[in-house]
Structures are given as C-alpha cells and as structure tokens.
Design a protein around this motif. Structure first.
Motif, PDB file in Angstrom:
ATOM      1  N   LYS A 155      -2.126   4.225  -5.094  1.00  0.00           N
ATOM      2  CA  LYS A 155      -2.842   5.395  -4.579  1.00  0.00           C
ATOM      3  C   LYS A 155      -4.289   5.389  -5.034  1.00  0.00           C
ATOM      4  O   LYS A 155      -4.575   5.024  -6.155  1.00  0.00           O
ATOM      5  N   LYS A 202       0.822  -1.213   0.000  1.00  0.00           N
ATOM      6  CA  LYS A 202       0.000   0.000   0.000  1.00  0.00           C
ATOM      7  C   LYS A 202       0.856   1.262   0.000  1.00  0.00           C
ATOM      8  O   LYS A 202       0.383   2.345  -0.308  1.00  0.00           O
ATOM      9  N   TRP A 203       2.171   1.104   0.287  1.00  0.00           N
ATOM     10  CA  TRP A 203       3.066   2.233   0.257  1.00  0.00           C
ATOM     11  C   TRP A 203       3.464   2.643  -1.141  1.00  0.00           C
ATOM     12  O   TRP A 203       4.005   3.712  -1.357  1.00  0.00           O
ATOM     13  N   HIS A 204       3.207   1.760  -2.137  1.00  0.00           N
ATOM     14  CA  HIS A 204       3.724   2.026  -3.473  1.00  0.00           C
ATOM     15  C   HIS A 204       2.862   3.033  -4.229  1.00  0.00           C
ATOM     16  O   HIS A 204       1.653   3.076  -4.058  1.00  0.00           O
ATOM     17  N   ALA A 205       3.520   3.832  -5.092  1.00  0.00           N
ATOM     18  CA  ALA A 205       2.815   4.899  -5.817  1.00  0.00           C
ATOM     19  C   ALA A 205       1.674   4.364  -6.663  1.00  0.00           C
ATOM     20  O   ALA A 205       0.664   5.034  -6.850  1.00  0.00           O
TER      21      ALA A 205
END
Lengths: 255, 256
Positions: free
Chosen positions: A255, A249-252
C-alpha cells in the motif's frame, strides 16, 4: 506508492554529510588514519572510471554467477517447498535437510566447490545455489501452508480437488513469501559469490579484485571494487522490489 | 408452509477427544427446518452452534445421529454445490478483485462466461458495490468485505445459505445496516438461511425461529417463534414486541 518528501530527504542528507566528512579527512583525524589507508570518495570514483573496463568486466562475471546460482537455488528451494506441501508425510524431511545445508559456512563451502567444479563460474554458482536454497524453501513452504482461516473450508464447500486448491489458493497466496525470499537471496547471493571468489582458483570477479588489490596495497582500487559491489547489490535489490510491487500490488505490504 | 422439512437433524451428537478427555460439543440435537425459513442458532461460546452448522455443511462428521437435506446426505448436497457458506471472516482471496472474488465459484463450476458476468453484475448491484468491483479486498472496509463474502456465497445460487457469525467482527452500526441488507437480499432470493450468532437482538430481528443452544454440553434448550411481521424495519427494534421476544429468549438461558 507515495512517500513523504522528508522520508527521502533525511537519509539522503545524512548520506551526503557522511561523504563530505569522509572527503574532508574527518574520519582520518578521528581514527588516526593515513590517506593511503583510507582513500577519499573522489579518489575512489576516479579510480573506478580509470579502470572502468576491468572493474565492469569483473562485476559482470560476479553478478552472472550470483544470479545464475540464485535462480537454481531458489528453484530447488521452491520445489522442495511444493513437495513438502503436497506430500507432507515424507516431503517435510527434505525441508529439514535443506535447512541443515544453510548452516554450512561459505568459507567451508567454497574450497569444497573448488574441488567439484573445474571453472571459477561453476564453483561460484555451486556456492550461491547452496546458500540460497534454504531461505526460499522455508519461506515458500510457509506461504503455501499458512492460509487464511476458513479458506480451505471455502474450497471444500465448492467440492474443489487438491489440484484446484493448489493452483487457485496455495500458489497465489505464497507469492508474497516468495518475494521475501528473493529479497533475502539477492543480497546473500552477491555476498556468497564475492566470498567464494576469495577462495577460487580463478583470477577474476569482484571478490578476487578486492582480495588482490588489498593484498597489493592498492587501496583505491580495492575500494573501487567494494563500492561497485555495494552499488550493484543495491540495484539488484531495487529491481526485485520493483517487480514485487507490480506482481503483488494486491498485498497489504504494497500500500 | 410445506410439511416435509427441507433439513432434518436427528439426534446429532458430537464428541471431541481433547488430550485423552472426551468433550461433548453437541448432545442429542434434533431439529426440522422448512424450505425458505430463516433460522438462527443462538447461544454463548462453547454451545456448539458453529459445530452444528459445520455438520450441516459437511465440514465436520457427527459422532452419532443423522442430517438429511432434501432426503440426501450433507456430503451429496455439498458435492452438488447447493450450500452457500459465509464464514466468520470474509475469506476473500487477496489477489482477486471484488468482481473476481464473486466469480471464483463460478469459474470452478465452469459456468459459461456470459452467464458468469450476468450473475456477478446482478450480485454487485444487490450488495451495492458496483463502483468497487475492481478494488482489491485490502482496499475495502470490513463491512464491504463481508458483503462481498455474501455475494460470493449467493453466486452459485445455493438452495441453502449457511452463515457462521458473519457480522460478529463488525461494529454495531455496520452490523445493523448489514442485517437490513441481508433481509432485503433474502426476500429477493428466498433461500433457506441458517444463521449462527451470539447476539439475541440480531437473531430476533432476522429470524422466523430462534434455536437457543446451551453449553456444557451443547444442546438445544428452546425454539422460539418470532412472529414479528415482515418486512422487518429499523423501527421494529424499538417496539415492545421486539423487547418481549428478546426478554423471553434471555430468560430461556436462565437456569443454564
């Protein structure tokens, strides 16, 4: 992840219109087909429910083979990527060999695997394994090695050893590429499993079901197998996408 | 000021081999830096300012010449983890939250958990991002990301802070704001700072001394003392003294 309503409604509406035209024999008129040549959606659905036990049994068999093969193939591919990263001098050769495997067509692979394995399941898993290795090896290798600029410098400013660099930097930063590979692989795994059943000695699975029904001109039955294959393929893809959304979920891209 | 310098750079040269042709990135640079000093390495692209910083940081080996830091080699100082480095891009690890990014070097150094938390809390407050500590880097603006990068560099409590054009990718407004933040942080921690930049105004505003480097080959062409009083304020950017220094440095480039 919130999508705009219209992003969902448009494709949904388009699909509904497509099905309605099909149901009202629109395509039959357009392409000059007889009803038995192209069954309408309602007939296909009814056939699926009438033969639910047989279709779902075949489906389970194919999916098991596809997933087992994909798990083995992806694991081998990942191991090759890690080896190529840790031992660049000779490990890179393994990557080249695995990419070459990718060029073998499934129609050639299936009969070969037929000779190697005595069971239909063994043959299926063998084919899928070979087909899914390369995508994982290439993507994972890229993820392990395409690091953000200066991120290795940062690690060396902390006097970090190779092991730390691998576990703290390379491994987490390759996760998005691994998921890309898994999404490619789940689709090709289903296709490979189904096609391999065309050439298998066994008489079960979605692929055999499609081939056998169409050969016997049981068009509605054939289309039932095709429909189930498509639906299962989509569901498996969505499952991987859902796992991906949680895991990175941290990856661009999430979003 | 103490007379034994903290960092002594003696006759450092760096020659790259580019397709069989020797390129001199740095030619015979000598410089002494005192403890607690704020030094800028200023110059246009290709003047070797980043190369010099990387040599001090032990990320590059010079072709000839020596660097001594507190009587030790850069390698020893790096292994003792006395350098805090801020790079051109923030280099945050995307899978770690702001808090975890600042914590990374402390985890690698196996510092105990309570101490880790204390330090990170203090740093978050210093950079004013307490509210964003559980955000991921992709959710932050460029200026916020670079502030996290600075906090991470300070987390290991380095003796020397090395900054390689840390604000060059940011807009003018954010850059000036971060310049002031940096001076505020520097005043509190009193580290030696070596700051690479290609902005004359930025180097004047921040530094005790500006080292002007010229390209082809990269060499030290002037060292200008910045005698503006501290603490430096926004208003000083408008003062005639500030303009005089900027002009003086700009002129030292002429004839290059």
């Amino acid at each position: 992840m919130m999508k705009k309503k219209s992003d969902i409604l448009w494709p949904l509406g388009f699909g509904a219109v497509f099905l309605i035209i099909w149901q009202l024999y629109g395509f039959h008129r357009l392409l000059d087909l007889k009803p038995f040549q192209l069954p309408v959606p309602s007939e296909i659905i009814m056939t699926i429910f009438k033969n639910l036990e047989k279709v779902s049994g075949d489906c389970l068999l194919t999916v098991t083979g596809a997933i087992a093969g994909m798990a083995i193939g992806s694991a081998i591919g990942f191991a090759v990527a890690v080896t190529a990263t840790l031992f660049p001098k000779w490990g890179y050769g393994g990557l080249t060999v695995i990419s070459a495997f990718n060029a073998i067509p499934i129609v050639a692979l299936s009969p070969i695997m037929n000779r190697w394995f005595s069971t239909g399941m063994g043959q299926k898993i063998g084919v899928v394994t070979v087909v899914t290795m390369a995508a994982m090896a290439i993507n994972a290798y890229r993820g392990l090695n395409d690091l953000k600029p200066f991120s290795l410098d940062l690690m060396s400013s902390y006097a970090a050893d190779k092991r730390t660099v691998f576990f703290r930097l390379r491994l987490p930063s390759c996760l998005p590429s691994v998921f890309t590979a898994l999404k490619i692989n789940i689709t090709s795994a289903m296709i490979a499993a189904i096609v391999s059943e065309y050439f298998a000695a066994s008489t079960s699975g979605l692929g055999f079901g499609i081939k056998d029904s169409l050969r016997k001109a049981e068009m509605a039955m054939g289309w039932s197998y095709i429909t189930v294959s498509a639906i299962v393929g989509i569901i498996l893809y969505l499952i991987i996408q859902a796992v991906e959304r949680r895991a990175i979920k941290w990856h661009a891209s999430q979003k | 000021m103490n007379n034994t310098p903290e960092i002594t750079i003696k006759n450092v040269s760096m020659v790259y081999n580019d397709k069989g042709r020797d390129v001199t990135a740095l030619s015979n640079v000598s410089l002494e830096i005192q403890k607690g000093e704020f030094i800028s390495l200023l110059g246009p692209s290709g003047c070797g300012k980043t190369t010099l910083l990387r040599i001090i940081a032990d990320l590059l080996q010079p072709t000839s010449g020596t660097v001594e830091v507190c009587g030790k080699s850069p390698r020893e100082v790096r292994l003792e983890k006395k350098y805090g480095i801020v790079f051109q891009s923030p280099v945050l690890y995307d899978w770690r939250t702001v808090r975890k990014n600042i914590c990374l070097p402390l985890e690698l150094m196996k510092i105990d958990k309570a101490e880790q938390n204390n330090r990170v809390d203090a740093l978050l407050e210093m950079i004013g991002l307490e509210k964003f500590q559980n955000h991921y880097p992709n959710q932050l603006s460029g200026g916020m990301q670079q502030r996290v990068g600075i906090a991470r560099a300070l987390a290991i409590q380095p003796e020397i802070l090395l900054m390689d054009e840390p604000f060059s990718a940011l807009d003018e407004f954010t850059r000036e704001k971060l310049n002031e933040d940096l001076l505020r942080i520097w005043r509190k921690t009193n580290k030696t700072v070596i700051f690479v930049t290609h902005s004359i105004a930025e180097s004047v505003f921040l530094s005790d001394r500006v080292c002007v480097l010229s390209p082809h080959p990269g060499r030290l062409s002037a060292v200008v003392d910045i005698d503006l009083p501290r603490p430096r304020t926004k208003e000083m950017r408008e003062s005639p003294e500030f303009f005089n220094l900027v002009t003086k440095i700009r002129n030292s480039f002429e004839g290059v």
